[in-house]
Design a protein around this motif. Sequence first.
Motif, PDB file in Angstrom:
ATOM      1  N   GLU A 191      17.429 -14.102  10.718  1.00 40.48           N
ATOM      2  CA  GLU A 191      16.083 -14.772  10.540  1.00 40.48           C
ATOM      3  C   GLU A 191      14.999 -13.825  10.236  1.00 40.48           C
ATOM      4  O   GLU A 191      14.605 -12.936  11.203  1.00 40.48           O
ATOM      5  CB  GLU A 191      15.829 -15.593  11.803  1.00 40.48           C
ATOM      6  CG  GLU A 191      14.788 -16.540  11.473  1.00 40.48           C
ATOM      7  CD  GLU A 191      14.334 -17.481  12.722  1.00 40.48           C
ATOM      8  OE1 GLU A 191      15.240 -17.566  13.777  1.00 40.48           O
ATOM      9  OE2 GLU A 191      13.789 -18.572  12.373  1.00 40.48           O
ATOM     10  N   TYR A 210      18.410 -22.131  10.348  1.00 37.93           N
ATOM     11  CA  TYR A 210      18.987 -21.398  11.791  1.00 37.93           C
ATOM     12  C   TYR A 210      18.931 -22.537  12.835  1.00 37.93           C
ATOM     13  O   TYR A 210      19.224 -22.068  14.013  1.00 37.93           O
ATOM     14  CB  TYR A 210      18.099 -20.173  12.052  1.00 37.93           C
ATOM     15  CG  TYR A 210      17.760 -19.378  10.713  1.00 37.93           C
ATOM     16  CD1 TYR A 210      18.551 -18.439  10.240  1.00 37.93           C
ATOM     17  CD2 TYR A 210      16.392 -19.328  10.077  1.00 37.93           C
ATOM     18  CE1 TYR A 210      18.429 -17.852   9.324  1.00 37.93           C
ATOM     19  CE2 TYR A 210      16.339 -18.717   8.860  1.00 37.93           C
ATOM     20  CZ  TYR A 210      17.021 -17.947   8.486  1.00 37.93           C
ATOM     21  OH  TYR A 210      16.893 -17.179   7.493  1.00 37.93           O
ATOM     22  N   LEU A 213      21.685 -22.619  16.076  1.00 34.91           N
ATOM     23  CA  LEU A 213      22.436 -21.487  16.545  1.00 34.91           C
ATOM     24  C   LEU A 213      21.319 -20.490  16.695  1.00 34.91           C
ATOM     25  O   LEU A 213      20.229 -20.440  16.500  1.00 34.91           O
ATOM     26  CB  LEU A 213      23.455 -20.991  15.253  1.00 34.91           C
ATOM     27  CG  LEU A 213      22.790 -20.785  14.082  1.00 34.91           C
ATOM     28  CD1 LEU A 213      22.485 -19.239  13.883  1.00 34.91           C
ATOM     29  CD2 LEU A 213      23.939 -21.328  12.774  1.00 34.91           C
ATOM     30  N   THR A 214      22.069 -19.081  17.285  1.00 30.27           N
ATOM     31  CA  THR A 214      21.073 -18.077  17.352  1.00 30.27           C
ATOM     32  C   THR A 214      21.408 -17.137  16.447  1.00 30.27           C
ATOM     33  O   THR A 214      22.511 -16.423  16.220  1.00 30.27           O
ATOM     34  CB  THR A 214      21.465 -17.314  18.947  1.00 30.27           C
ATOM     35  OG1 THR A 214      21.410 -18.195  19.796  1.00 30.27           O
ATOM     36  CG2 THR A 214      20.599 -16.200  18.790  1.00 30.27           C
ATOM     37  N   THR A 217      18.982 -10.796  13.932  1.00 36.25           N
ATOM     38  CA  THR A 217      17.875 -10.462  13.621  1.00 36.25           C
ATOM     39  C   THR A 217      17.805  -9.163  12.849  1.00 36.25           C
ATOM     40  O   THR A 217      18.623  -8.500  12.746  1.00 36.25           O
ATOM     41  CB  THR A 217      17.009  -9.894  14.813  1.00 36.25           C
ATOM     42  OG1 THR A 217      17.697  -8.830  15.465  1.00 36.25           O
ATOM     43  CG2 THR A 217      17.012 -11.204  16.070  1.00 36.25           C
ATOM     44  N   ALA A 244      26.226 -14.050  12.620  1.00 36.91           N
ATOM     45  CA  ALA A 244      26.036 -14.580  13.732  1.00 36.91           C
ATOM     46  C   ALA A 244      27.026 -15.127  14.665  1.00 36.91           C
ATOM     47  O   ALA A 244      28.219 -15.514  14.016  1.00 36.91           O
ATOM     48  CB  ALA A 244      25.130 -15.848  13.352  1.00 36.91           C
ATOM     49  N   ARG A 255      26.909 -25.445  15.059  1.00 38.23           N
ATOM     50  CA  ARG A 255      25.501 -25.849  15.120  1.00 38.23           C
ATOM     51  C   ARG A 255      25.646 -26.568  16.707  1.00 38.23           C
ATOM     52  O   ARG A 255      26.223 -27.900  16.437  1.00 38.23           O
ATOM     53  CB  ARG A 255      24.749 -26.318  14.408  1.00 38.23           C
ATOM     54  CG  ARG A 255      24.351 -25.486  12.936  1.00 38.23           C
ATOM     55  CD  ARG A 255      23.630 -26.115  11.893  1.00 38.23           C
ATOM     56  NE  ARG A 255      23.775 -25.562  10.791  1.00 38.23           N
ATOM     57  CZ  ARG A 255      22.944 -24.397  10.314  1.00 38.23           C
ATOM     58  NH1 ARG A 255      22.089 -23.885  11.117  1.00 38.23           N
ATOM     59  NH2 ARG A 255      23.377 -23.698   9.142  1.00 38.23           N
TER      60      ARG A 255
END
Length: 257
Positions: A191, A210, A213-214, A217, A244, A255
């Motif tokens: 992200e 996104y 979900l996480t 970065t 991820a 998700r």
Amino acid sequence: MENLKNKTVFITGATSGIGKSCAYAFAKNGSNLIISARRENLIREIAEDICQKYGVKVYAFKMDVRNKAEVENAIKSLPQEWKQVDILINNAGLALGLNKFYEDDPQNWDVMIDTNVKGLLYVTHALLPGMIERKSGHIINIGSIAGHSAYPKGAVYCATKFAVDAITQSLRMDTIDKGILVSTIDPGLVETNFSNVRFSGDADKAKNVYKGLTPLTGDDIADAVIYCASRPPHVNIAEITLLAARQASATIVYREE
Ligand code: NDP
Ligand code: 8X3
């Protein structure tokens, strides 16, 4: 990492996302930075902030990697103390649109190919002679999971990242006797401003990428770049793929509702 101290690291596209995270991460490790992007004010602000925070030297300038003459001139006119680049991070890149091939705008193709492929080639070509002369250097390309397998509506973006993979492999072969390392870091969903750019500033569409979900970065990717750049001299990290935790491939993502 002690062996990154006083190294000179050249990062393209350092005004945002992964490139910006890499700039801060190398500075934290005592490296001096040459950073560039198209947004001149922003790159200068970032340079000032890094100098203040970490006390390293930072040389910042505007450079559009698509412009061959601009790239060549910028690199040719680097001040003497900045001419010796130890590590190049080819990060500048983007996706434009997510459309079926036959509904896509060919102008998007030109921008993606010019930035992600030709830009990477111009910058690398301009910096490589110095590395060859010194028999030392590390080129780290930011590829993508999109360069491992294509996905629907991504023909040209995926093609550019397949190209980055091919260039990485071939360049490693061509420079194997020159003391140069060539690596690629291939992330999945990170992200950053990437999806905002892809969807022309449509924040809802970008956020949706996104959802549930996480994502990774920019700092997660910078961690991998730092690992890759700081191995002992007998080690080359050819490739790191980071996904991820809830992403299995370019197309399979779990998700939560
Ligand atoms: P961002 O949009 O956050 O950052 C992109 C950076 O590239 C900006 O600093 C931008 O600066 C710069 N840039 C774009 N075009 C040019 C150009 N023509 N000349 C110079 N700089 C340029 O996205 P990310 O950080 O996510 O993207 C960085 C790289 O990571 C790209 O190569 C992308 O393909 C790759 N990647 C991203 C993933 C993701 O999910 N986010 C996953 C896998 C790979 P400016 O606008 O100031 O020029
Ligand atoms: C960016 C990752 O899967 O959104 O390269 O194309 S993806």
